[in-house]
Motif scaffolding. Structure first.
Motif, short mmCIF file in Angstrom:
data_model
loop_
_atom_site.label_atom_id
_atom_site.label_comp_id
_atom_site.label_asym_id
_atom_site.label_seq_id
_atom_site.Cartn_x
_atom_site.Cartn_y
_atom_site.Cartn_z
N THR A 223 0.85 -1.20 0.00
CA THR A 223 0.00 0.00 0.00
C THR A 223 0.88 1.24 0.00
O THR A 223 0.96 1.97 0.98
N PRO A 224 1.54 1.51 -1.14
CA PRO A 224 2.44 2.67 -1.22
C PRO A 224 1.69 3.98 -1.02
O PRO A 224 0.51 4.09 -1.38
N THR A 225 2.37 4.96 -0.47
CA THR A 225 1.78 6.31 -0.38
C THR A 225 2.14 7.06 -1.66
O THR A 225 2.93 6.56 -2.48
N GLU A 226 1.60 8.25 -1.83
CA GLU A 226 1.90 9.06 -3.02
C GLU A 226 3.36 9.51 -2.98
O GLU A 226 3.92 9.92 -3.99
N ARG A 227 4.03 9.38 -1.83
CA ARG A 227 5.41 9.81 -1.69
C ARG A 227 6.40 8.65 -1.79
O ARG A 227 7.62 8.86 -1.80
N THR A 228 5.88 7.43 -1.84
CA THR A 228 6.78 6.27 -1.96
C THR A 228 7.57 6.37 -3.27
O THR A 228 6.98 6.64 -4.33
N LEU A 229 8.87 6.15 -3.21
CA LEU A 229 9.70 6.23 -4.42
C LEU A 229 9.45 4.99 -5.28
O LEU A 229 9.34 3.87 -4.77
#
Lengths: 302, 302
Positions: A147-153
Motif C-alpha cells: 500500500t504505497p503512499t503518493e510519496r513512496t519512491l
C-alpha cells in the motif's frame, strides 16, 4: 541481492522473512533487534540473524533493506527511532495486518524519509508466534499487499515487488483504505468471531465438557483464535471502524439464519447453506499462483 | 468379525465405513444401497461395496451389521423400511450428527427391534461429500459418541464399542440430549457461523474483491461452510432448539467484544483475546488417542 537486512522484531514474521531471504540467497548479512534480548539471542543462535543489534537504530545502520516486524501499534515509535539512519536508497517495509494506521504513523514519524517506506502485508502466519516457529517457507505462495503512499519512491516500490515475487509471493498493490476494508471482512472480523466462539463456550456451565468433544471442524474453525493477544488487540483496535462495520454486515447475515431456524423454514435454510457452500468452494478453487516470473531477475534457490 | 455389512447410503461417511471395515479385515462382504443408482454403481466399481442392492430392505437381508449413512431426517423412514428384516442378533447403527431426533425416529419406527439399534456419531468428515471422496482412514483417530437407549441390548452396545475401537476411534457414551447440547456448541453453531460468514461477505458490494484477498486463516475458518446443504439443513433443523440456545450464548460473547471495540478498551480486548487464545490452545494440546486396546479382541490390519 541485498547486502544487509536490518530486522526489527525477530518473531515469527520477522524471523521467517530473514530465513526466506537467506534461503533465496537474497541477502548477505542479517542484523537483528528485538525488544526482548532473549529473543534476539535465540534468533542468533538459531541462525535467523547473524548479528545482534542493541537497538532498533543500530539494526538499521549499514542496512540496505529494513523490515519492521513489530505489533502495528509500535510502528510509529519504531520508525521514529530509526528515522535519521534511513537513506533514500534504503528499502524499508513492515508486515503489519492493518495499513491505514501504519501509513499515518509513517507520515508522522518519517517526514522526508517517507519515500523509502513501502507498507507491506503478507497474508500468512501461524497460530504459534515466536522465533522458534520461524520458517523459511512461511511466505511461499502467500499473497502480499503493498500500500504505497503518493510519496513512496518508485524504485523502492519496484524493489519491494521483485523481492516478494522472488520469495514466491503473489503481489498486489492497493490503497491503505481499500486494504483495511477488505481485511476487516476476510481476516479481522473472522478472528474476532473465533475469539468470541471460545468465550461463548468456556462461559457455559458445561463448556469444558463440550470442548472435549470438539472435532476437526471446530479445530479448523477456531485455529485463528489461538493468535497472539497483543498483536490482535492492536490489529482490531487499529482497524476498529472497519471491524465494527463488518460486524454489522455479519449480524444481518446471522439474523437471516436465525429467522429461518426459528420459523423452521427448512427450504430457506437449505438455499442459504447452498449459497454459502458454493461461495466457499469457489473462493478456494484456484490455488494461489506463486513462483518466480523470468522477468523478476532475482535468483530463487529452492 | 462380521459376515456381511448392509450399507444404506454409499456416500462419504458410509463408503468410508465400508472401506475401513474391509481394510481392518472386519467384514467379508458389503451389500450396498443408495437412493441414487449411479452412486450405488460407482461404489461397486470403486470396490467400496461388493454387491448392489436394489432397495434398503434388500441391503439388510442376510447382514449381521447394518449402517445407515443417510441425512438424519431420512432415518425414520429408512428404519421403517428395513424393520422387518432386523434380527435380535443384528447390529444396526447410524452415523448422524444429531441424536435426540434419531433416537425418537428409531423408537417410532422400530418398536420391538429397537434393541438392535446403537445410535452412533463419529466426529469426522470432509468438506467434500460423495463416494468418490470415501477414505478407509476417515475414522482413524476420530471420537465416536454412542447414545444407546434404555432398550438397546448390551451385546449390541458392546459390539459397537469394540468395532469403533478396532477402527482406531475413541469411544464415548452419553444420552442423546447431552450429545445434542454439546454438538450444538462445538459443531452445529460453528457451521451456522461459517455459513453466515460467507453470506455476510458475498452480500456486500465489494465482497467478491474481498474474497480474492482471503488467506489461510479465512480458508480454515470457513472450511466447514463448504458442507453439504441437504445434510446440514437437516442437522440444523433437527437440533434447532440447541442451536438457537447456543446462538444466544454466542451473541453475548460477540456483544462483549463489540462493546470493548466501541469503547476503544484495548486492555479489555487483550484480556479477552488472551482468554480465547489460551482456551483454544488447551483444547487441542493432547492429540486424540486412537489405537486398539489389547482387550478389544478384534484384529487391526494397518
Amino acid at each position: 541481492m541485498f547486502e544487509q537486512l536490518g530486522l526489527i522484531g525477530c518473531g515469527l514474521m520477522g524471523g521467517s522473512f530473514a530465513l526466506a531471504l537467506k534461503k533465496a540467497g537474497l541477502v548477505k548479512r542479517v542484523v537483528g533487534y528485538s525488544k526482548s534480548p532473549t529473543t534476539t539471542e535465540r534468533a542468533r543462535q538459531m541462525g535467523v540473524i547473524d548479528v545482534e543489534a542493541p537497538s532498533a537504530l543500530l539494526a538499521v545502520a549499514g542496512a540496505d533493506i529494513v523490515l519492521l516486524a513489530v505489533p502495528v501499534a509500535a510502528t510509529g515509535a519504531t520508525l521514529k527511532s530509526i528515522k535519521h539512519l534511513i537513506t533514500p536508497q534504503m528499502l524499508v517495509m513492515d508486515v503489519g495486518s492493518t495499513k491505514a494506521d501504519v501509513v499515518q504513523a509513517a507520515r508522522t514519524a518519517l517526514g522526508q524519509q517517507l519515500g523509502s517506506f513501502v507498507p507491506a502485508h503478507p497474508i500468512t502466519g501461524k497460530e504459534l508466534a515466536g522465533v522458534e516457529h520461524a520458517d523459511a517457507n512461511l511466505y511461499r505462495g502467500a499473497k502480499v499487499v503493498l500500500t504505497p503512499t503518493e510519496r513512496t519512491l518508485t524504485a523502492q516500490l519496484h524493489s519491494a515487488q521483485l523481492l516478494w515475487l522472488a520469495l514466491g509471493c503473489e503481489v498486489t498493490t492497493m490503497s491503505p483504505q481499500a486494504h483495511d476494508a477488505a481485511f476487516a471482512a476476510v481476516s479481522h472480523l473472522p478472528h474476532l468471531l473465533a475469539f468470541a466462539m471460545m468465550h461463548s463456550i468456556t462461559g457455559q456451565l458445561h463448556g469444558e465438557d463440550y470442548l472435549q468433544l470438539a472435532g476437526p471442524g471446530f479445530k479448523d474453525f477456531t485455529r485463528i483464535a489461538a493468535a497472539d493477544a497483543h498483536i490482535w488487540r492492536d490489529i482490531l483496535h487499529a482497524n476498529r471502524s472497519g471491524v465494527l462495520d463488518q460486524l454489522q454486515h455479519y449480524r444481518q447475515a446471522l439474523q437471516a439464519f436465525e429467522s429461518a431456524l426459528q420459523a423452521s423454514d427448512a427450504s430457506a435454510l437449505e438455499t442459504m447453506i447452498e449459497h454459502a457452500s458454493a461461495a466457499r468452494a469457489q473462493c478456494f478453487t484456484a490455488p494461489a499462483a506463486p513462483g518466480l516470473p523470468a522477468s523478476a531477475g532475482l535468483p530463487s534457490h529452492d
